[in-house]
Design a protein around this motif. Structure first.
Motif, mmCIF file in Angstrom:
data_model
loop_
_atom_site.group_PDB
_atom_site.id
_atom_site.type_symbol
_atom_site.label_atom_id
_atom_site.label_comp_id
_atom_site.label_asym_id
_atom_site.label_seq_id
_atom_site.Cartn_x
_atom_site.Cartn_y
_atom_site.Cartn_z
ATOM 1 N N THR A 23 0.831 -1.202 0.000
ATOM 2 C CA THR A 23 0.000 0.000 0.000
ATOM 3 C C THR A 23 0.865 1.252 0.000
ATOM 4 O O THR A 23 0.610 2.200 -0.762
ATOM 5 C CB THR A 23 -0.928 0.006 1.226
ATOM 6 N N ALA A 24 1.881 1.278 0.845
ATOM 7 C CA ALA A 24 2.790 2.429 0.894
ATOM 8 C C ALA A 24 3.456 2.645 -0.458
ATOM 9 O O ALA A 24 3.584 3.779 -0.941
ATOM 10 C CB ALA A 24 3.849 2.213 1.976
ATOM 11 N N LEU A 25 3.875 1.549 -1.073
ATOM 12 C CA LEU A 25 4.567 1.638 -2.361
ATOM 13 C C LEU A 25 3.670 2.249 -3.432
ATOM 14 O O LEU A 25 4.092 3.164 -4.160
ATOM 15 C CB LEU A 25 5.029 0.240 -2.791
ATOM 16 N N PHE A 26 2.436 1.773 -3.551
ATOM 17 C CA PHE A 26 1.540 2.302 -4.596
ATOM 18 C C PHE A 26 1.226 3.779 -4.355
ATOM 19 O O PHE A 26 1.140 4.555 -5.318
ATOM 20 C CB PHE A 26 0.256 1.471 -4.662
ATOM 21 N N ASN A 27 1.058 4.168 -3.109
ATOM 22 C CA ASN A 27 0.853 5.591 -2.828
ATOM 23 C C ASN A 27 2.053 6.414 -3.273
ATOM 24 O O ASN A 27 1.910 7.473 -3.892
ATOM 25 C CB ASN A 27 0.585 5.790 -1.330
ATOM 26 N N TYR A 28 3.229 5.925 -2.942
ATOM 27 C CA TYR A 28 4.448 6.673 -3.290
ATOM 28 C C TYR A 28 4.638 6.738 -4.801
ATOM 29 O O TYR A 28 4.959 7.804 -5.351
ATOM 30 C CB TYR A 28 5.657 6.010 -2.631
ATOM 31 N N LEU A 29 4.459 5.608 -5.492
ATOM 32 C CA LEU A 29 4.653 5.588 -6.941
ATOM 33 C C LEU A 29 3.691 6.540 -7.642
ATOM 34 O O LEU A 29 4.049 7.193 -8.626
ATOM 35 C CB LEU A 29 4.473 4.165 -7.477
ATOM 36 N N TRP A 30 2.465 6.635 -7.115
ATOM 37 C CA TRP A 30 1.502 7.549 -7.727
ATOM 38 C C TRP A 30 1.960 8.997 -7.578
ATOM 39 O O TRP A 30 1.866 9.795 -8.518
ATOM 40 C CB TRP A 30 0.125 7.356 -7.092
ATOM 41 N N THR A 31 2.473 9.357 -6.411
ATOM 42 C CA THR A 31 2.942 10.734 -6.235
ATOM 43 C C THR A 31 4.131 11.016 -7.148
ATOM 44 O O THR A 31 4.246 12.112 -7.696
ATOM 45 C CB THR A 31 3.350 11.018 -4.778
ATOM 46 N N LYS A 32 5.013 10.033 -7.309
ATOM 47 C CA LYS A 32 6.181 10.250 -8.167
ATOM 48 C C LYS A 32 5.762 10.416 -9.627
ATOM 49 O O LYS A 32 6.306 11.265 -10.338
ATOM 50 C CB LYS A 32 7.156 9.075 -8.045
ATOM 51 N N LYS A 33 4.809 9.604 -10.062
ATOM 52 C CA LYS A 33 4.397 9.688 -11.461
ATOM 53 C C LYS A 33 3.613 10.960 -11.734
ATOM 54 O O LYS A 33 3.772 11.588 -12.787
ATOM 55 C CB LYS A 33 3.549 8.463 -11.831
ATOM 56 N N MET A 34 2.751 11.365 -10.781
ATOM 57 C CA MET A 34 1.850 12.483 -11.022
ATOM 58 C C MET A 34 2.365 13.805 -10.453
ATOM 59 O O MET A 34 1.712 14.833 -10.581
ATOM 60 C CB MET A 34 0.469 12.185 -10.429
ATOM 61 N N GLY A 35 3.520 13.775 -9.811
ATOM 62 C CA GLY A 35 4.061 15.008 -9.261
ATOM 63 C C GLY A 35 3.308 15.489 -8.042
ATOM 64 O O GLY A 35 3.222 16.691 -7.786
ATOM 65 N N GLY A 36 2.740 14.551 -7.276
ATOM 66 C CA GLY A 36 1.967 14.925 -6.096
ATOM 67 C C GLY A 36 2.771 14.870 -4.811
ATOM 68 O O GLY A 36 4.006 14.858 -4.832
ATOM 69 N N LYS A 37 2.064 14.844 -3.686
ATOM 70 C CA LYS A 37 2.708 14.819 -2.375
ATOM 71 C C LYS A 37 2.159 13.651 -1.556
ATOM 72 O O LYS A 37 1.016 13.229 -1.730
ATOM 73 C CB LYS A 37 2.463 16.131 -1.628
ATOM 74 N N LEU A 38 3.004 13.163 -0.653
ATOM 75 C CA LEU A 38 2.639 12.043 0.213
ATOM 76 C C LEU A 38 2.672 12.485 1.674
ATOM 77 O O LEU A 38 3.663 13.049 2.141
ATOM 78 C CB LEU A 38 3.606 10.878 0.000
ATOM 79 N N LEU A 39 1.564 12.222 2.364
ATOM 80 C CA LEU A 39 1.472 12.470 3.798
ATOM 81 C C LEU A 39 1.664 11.150 4.538
ATOM 82 O O LEU A 39 0.999 10.159 4.216
ATOM 83 C CB LEU A 39 0.097 13.053 4.145
ATOM 84 N N LEU A 40 2.567 11.120 5.498
ATOM 85 C CA LEU A 40 2.688 9.979 6.405
ATOM 86 C C LEU A 40 1.869 10.311 7.641
ATOM 87 O O LEU A 40 2.201 11.232 8.384
ATOM 88 C CB LEU A 40 4.148 9.723 6.785
ATOM 89 N N ARG A 41 0.790 9.546 7.827
ATOM 90 C CA ARG A 41 -0.095 9.783 8.964
ATOM 91 C C ARG A 41 0.000 8.598 9.923
ATOM 92 O O ARG A 41 -0.312 7.467 9.534
ATOM 93 C CB ARG A 41 -1.542 9.954 8.494
ATOM 94 N N ILE A 42 0.446 8.851 11.117
ATOM 95 C CA ILE A 42 0.564 7.793 12.112
ATOM 96 C C ILE A 42 -0.779 7.662 12.829
ATOM 97 O O ILE A 42 -1.200 8.550 13.569
ATOM 98 C CB ILE A 42 1.693 8.099 13.120
#
Length: 440
Positions: A23-42
């Motif tokens: 799940t973490a990987l797919f979120n990260y890959l999407w931000t890299k491809k689309m130029g977005g941002k990733l929030l790490l929420r604990i």
């Protein structure tokens, strides 16, 4: 598309396992491809089970995998905000108190199931009188709270699953606050997603029903409903989620010598219509992300297949892709990588070529003769074959009888990189001593 913002929201109640790694990987890959941002929420609302060591382990695993994040949030720091929203929704009639005991709820559930009906909460709590509530409180009962769903069709276009539709009348009003006053996942997650302006939510398909209820929560608090992508859950090779798979995580795989990019490459393509091939950077992997190629069937994760894939990745790994070069040169790496199962095994061959080892003598007389026939001067790629041809002619030996005693004396290993590659790395002096049975 630079306004895309996603979140990875692990609970620090255990080590990061292979499922939430995906799940973490797919979120990260999407931000890299689309130029977005990733929030790490604990998501640390579970005070009893949340531990700092687990949170540290999650951060360490993400960092080792190469997954970085742009912002951080912690749910335990936001209870005042959740309380504020809950109070507003109570006043609007969207959150209500329930005094049913667990035993009463279980009885109702079984009764409905016995009649062939879905076990939906009957909303009896909405008809409580003041006398009922006073009686419950006198009995020492504490309420839990539910979010009241509006009777309507809930639909969304899921990036992976396509159009999803649910009838709210066939869903139970979800419990959002337990009897002890602690929050469950549903509402705090929605409040966070609204406040942090999350545009896309990528998570496992086990959240699909949650999504139906949460869409109404988004609307109830005046938020924009994000775009959802629900990934099929991983199963074991036997077709179900095994205990091993449920606990298998980055820590264990890393200790076994599995490369970070092996894990990422494997998980990114597992269950898609694409071949699982090695990638050596997350940037390159991100450019291949295509949610339309993710199948709807639950992909089977096989740890042994990952290990085989890791060996393939290592055999082709450029020196520049090593996270840790282990102190070896690029030339040395390229010479031996084709015979490694895991990259850290390069240390074994570095020790064999450059440090002192105890030779294993299978035929001391033969290897002593071989030592006498060692060519003089510096060794190169042709030295070993020339040496073997002369030794074969002088002794009549061939095949295993010729090569194996030499290998055991020079390396003390029955298998490994070709001796024509190793001999120049070992050098004439050490080779001569080892062939004569001396530690060198």
């Amino acid at each position: 598309m630079s306004n895309i913002k996603v979140r990875f929201a692990p609970s620090p109640t255990g080590w990061m396992h292979i499922g939430n790694t995906r799940t973490a990987l797919f979120n990260y890959l999407w931000t890299k491809k689309m130029g977005g941002k990733l929030l790490l929420r604990i998501d640390d609302t579970d005070k009893l089970r949340s531990k700092k060591e687990y949170e540290d382990g999650i951060r360490d695993a993400l960092t080792w995998l190469g997954i970085s994040w742009d912002e951080e949030a912690r749910q335990s720091a936001r209870f005042a905000r959740y309380d504020e929203v809950v109070e507003k929704l109570k006043q609007e009639g969207r959150i209500y108190a329930c005094y049913d005991t667990p035993e009463e709820l279980e009885f109702k559930r079984k009764r409905l199931l016995s009649r062939g009906l879905p076990p939906i909460y009957d909303r009896q709590a909405l008809s409580y009188t003041e006398a009922d509530i006073a009686r419950f409180q006198a009995e020492g009962r504490k309420p839990h709270y539910r979010f009241k769903l509006i009777d309507e069709e809930i639909a969304w276009d899921d990036v992976v699953r396509g159009t999803c539709r649910y009838e709210a009348s066939k869903l139970s009003d979800p419990i959002i606050i337990r009897e002890d006053g602690s929050y469950l996942y549903h509402l705090p997650s929605v409040i966070d997603d609204v406040d942090f302006k999350i545009t896309h939510i990528v998570r496992g398909e086990d959240h699909v029903t949650n999504t139906a209820a949460q869409i109404q929560m988004f609307k109830a608090i005046g938020g924009t409903v994000p775009t959802f992508a629900h990934l099929p859950l991983l199963t074991g090779k036997e077709g179900k989620l095994s205990k091993r798979l449920g606990s298998l995580g980055v820590r264990e795989l890393r200790e076994d010598g599995i490369e970070a990019m092996s894990i990422c490459s494997f998980l990114a393509k597992l269950g898609t219509s694409e071949a699982i091939e090695p990638f050596y950077s997350l940037d390159d992997l991100a450019q291949t992300l295509d949610f339309s190629k993710i199948g709807h069937a639950q992909p089977k994760f096989d740890e042994e297949e990952l290990k085989k894939f890791n060996t393939k990745l290592v055999h082709n790994m450029p020196y520049s892709a090593l996270k840790d070069n282990f102190g070896v040169s690029e030339t040395f790496w390229n010479d031996v990588k084709g015979n490694l199962e895991v990259a850290k095994d390069v240390l074994l061959w570095d020790n064999i070529c450059n440090k002192e080892i105890e030779p294993i003598m299978e035929d001391a007389d033969f290897t002593a003769q071989a030592a006498q026939m060692l060519p003089e001067g510096d060794f190169d790629d042709a030295t070993f074959n020339n040496w073997m041809n002369k030794l074969k002619e002088a002794t009549g030996r061939k095949g295993k009888d010729l090569f194996h005693p030499i290998r055991m004396a020079l390396t003390a290993q029955a298998n490994g990189p070709e001796l024509k590659t190793l001999l120049p790395l070992i050098g004439r002096e050490k080779a001569y001593l080892r062939l004569n049975g001396k530690k060198a």
